[in-house]
Design a protein around this motif. Structure first.
Motif, PDB file in Angstrom:
ATOM      1  N   VAL A  79      12.081  46.642  73.652  1.00 21.30           N
ATOM      2  CA  VAL A  79      13.399  46.103  73.313  1.00 21.30           C
ATOM      3  C   VAL A  79      13.397  45.833  71.816  1.00 21.30           C
ATOM      4  CG1 VAL A  79      15.035  44.228  73.690  1.00 21.30           C
ATOM      5  CG2 VAL A  79      13.662  45.082  75.600  1.00 21.30           C
ATOM      6  N   ILE A  80      14.242  46.560  71.075  1.00 20.38           N
ATOM      7  CA  ILE A  80      14.261  46.401  69.623  1.00 20.38           C
ATOM      8  C   ILE A  80      15.415  45.520  69.155  1.00 20.38           C
ATOM      9  CG2 ILE A  80      13.008  48.515  69.137  1.00 20.38           C
ATOM     10  CD1 ILE A  80      15.648  49.905  68.549  1.00 20.38           C
ATOM     11  N   ARG A  81      16.368  45.248  70.057  1.00 21.65           N
ATOM     12  CA  ARG A  81      17.504  44.412  69.684  1.00 21.65           C
ATOM     13  C   ARG A  81      18.186  43.904  70.938  1.00 21.65           C
ATOM     14  NH1 ARG A  81      23.019  45.774  68.901  1.00 21.65           N
ATOM     15  NH2 ARG A  81      24.048  44.368  67.494  1.00 21.65           N
ATOM     16  N   THR A  82      18.635  42.661  70.896  1.00 24.87           N
ATOM     17  CA  THR A  82      19.473  42.130  71.970  1.00 24.87           C
ATOM     18  C   THR A  82      20.800  41.704  71.356  1.00 24.87           C
ATOM     19  OG1 THR A  82      18.628  39.872  71.725  1.00 24.87           O
ATOM     20  CG2 THR A  82      17.496  41.301  73.310  1.00 24.87           C
ATOM     21  N   TYR A  83      21.863  41.819  72.148  1.00 22.49           N
ATOM     22  CA  TYR A  83      23.187  41.451  71.657  1.00 22.49           C
ATOM     23  C   TYR A  83      24.006  40.901  72.816  1.00 22.49           C
ATOM     24  CZ  TYR A  83      27.817  41.833  69.563  1.00 22.49           C
ATOM     25  OH  TYR A  83      29.066  41.557  69.099  1.00 22.49           O
TER      26      TYR A  83
END
Length: 101
Positions: A79-83
């Motif tokens: 997981v490189i980004r959460t939004y």
């Protein structure tokens, strides 16, 4: 939003062995999700930073506890980004883990 896919969230806890060494142990939890494509702008912006996003998984925010590795359709992804897209939904931008990660 339909949650037609299953993703396994992989966390890590630590246990002590008989002499007190901390041993990492994976914890896994399967949840339902939706799959979306990474947008063009997101893909190219990430590529400029050396990342290679493949897709975005949409999960319920209350089911996600900050896990950095997921297993989806037989492969591991980071997981490189959460939004957060709202009160209940969270997007996880994922890239494939190569080798031992």
């Amino acid at each position: 939003m339909t949650y037609d896919y299953e993703v396994t969230l992989i966390g890590q806890t630590f246990e002590e062995d008989e002499i007190g060494n901390q041993i990492p142990v994976e914890t896994k939890m399967a949840i339902l999700c939706d799959k979306k494509s990474a947008s063009r702008s997101e893909f190219y912006n990430a590529a400029a930073a050396g990342l290679r996003p493949e897709f975005v998984l949409v999960v319920h925010a209350y089911e996600y506890s900050g896990e950095q590795v997921v297993e989806f359709e037989g492969s591991r992804y980071r997981v490189i980004r959460t939004y957060a897209t709202g009160f209940e939904e969270l997007e996880l931008t994922c890239e494939r883990v190569i080798g031992n990660g």
